[in-house]
Design a protein around this motif. Sequence first.
Motif, PDB file in Angstrom:
ATOM      1  N   TYR A  56      -2.936 -11.838   6.673  1.00 36.25           N
ATOM      2  CA  TYR A  56      -3.567 -10.936   5.713  1.00 36.25           C
ATOM      3  C   TYR A  56      -4.415 -11.807   4.804  1.00 36.25           C
ATOM      4  O   TYR A  56      -3.902 -12.557   3.984  1.00 36.25           O
ATOM      5  N   GLN A  62      -4.902 -10.406  -4.898  1.00 29.69           N
ATOM      6  CA  GLN A  62      -4.587  -9.384  -3.897  1.00 29.69           C
ATOM      7  C   GLN A  62      -3.346  -9.775  -3.087  1.00 29.69           C
ATOM      8  O   GLN A  62      -2.539  -8.914  -2.736  1.00 29.69           O
ATOM      9  N   GLU A  64      -0.850 -11.561  -4.173  1.00 29.90           N
ATOM     10  CA  GLU A  64       0.312 -11.349  -5.035  1.00 29.90           C
ATOM     11  C   GLU A  64       0.738  -9.882  -4.999  1.00 29.90           C
ATOM     12  O   GLU A  64       1.920  -9.565  -4.866  1.00 29.90           O
ATOM     13  N   GLN A  65      -0.226  -8.984  -5.067  1.00 37.05           N
ATOM     14  CA  GLN A  65       0.090  -7.555  -5.022  1.00 37.05           C
ATOM     15  C   GLN A  65       0.634  -7.161  -3.646  1.00 37.05           C
ATOM     16  O   GLN A  65       1.571  -6.371  -3.542  1.00 37.05           O
ATOM     17  N   ALA A  66       0.052  -7.717  -2.584  1.00 42.14           N
ATOM     18  CA  ALA A  66       0.535  -7.421  -1.231  1.00 42.14           C
ATOM     19  C   ALA A  66       1.982  -7.882  -1.064  1.00 42.14           C
ATOM     20  O   ALA A  66       2.783  -7.208  -0.397  1.00 42.14           O
ATOM     21  N   LEU A  68       4.209  -8.083  -3.527  1.00 40.87           N
ATOM     22  CA  LEU A  68       5.013  -7.122  -4.280  1.00 40.87           C
ATOM     23  C   LEU A  68       5.169  -5.802  -3.536  1.00 40.87           C
ATOM     24  O   LEU A  68       6.207  -5.138  -3.623  1.00 40.87           O
ATOM     25  N   ASP A  69       4.140  -5.420  -2.772  1.00 41.67           N
ATOM     26  CA  ASP A  69       4.160  -4.182  -1.995  1.00 41.67           C
ATOM     27  C   ASP A  69       4.824  -4.345  -0.626  1.00 41.67           C
ATOM     28  O   ASP A  69       4.848  -3.423   0.175  1.00 41.67           O
ATOM     29  N   ARG A  70       5.310  -5.569  -0.362  1.00 44.02           N
ATOM     30  CA  ARG A  70       5.977  -5.902   0.903  1.00 44.02           C
ATOM     31  C   ARG A  70       5.073  -5.762   2.119  1.00 44.02           C
ATOM     32  O   ARG A  70       5.503  -5.414   3.205  1.00 44.02           O
ATOM     33  N   LYS A  71       3.784  -6.021   1.943  1.00 49.73           N
ATOM     34  CA  LYS A  71       2.842  -6.031   3.052  1.00 49.73           C
ATOM     35  C   LYS A  71       2.842  -7.389   3.747  1.00 49.73           C
ATOM     36  O   LYS A  71       2.473  -7.501   4.888  1.00 49.73           O
TER      37      LYS A  71
END
Length: 72
Positions: A56, A62, A64-66, A68-71
């Motif tokens: 990814y 981005q 860091e957010q991914a 946190l979102d478990r992506k």
Amino acid sequence: EILEKYNEFENAITEVNELKRGRISFGITRMLATHYLPMVLPAFAQKYPNIELHPYEASSRQLEQALLDRKV
């Protein structure tokens, strides 16, 4: 039938644990991906042909957010 299903499940777990089969999702910045992935991916694919890699590519924020979102 139950024993057969159990054996299939046990074999699948063993394959994942021994890196024979599975999927790895990971985050990487575009700059690092451009520089490092072409050097690393061919060797990894040769050593672990049944492991799917899903990079990814995004900015640090981005990624860091991914995470946190478990992506990734």
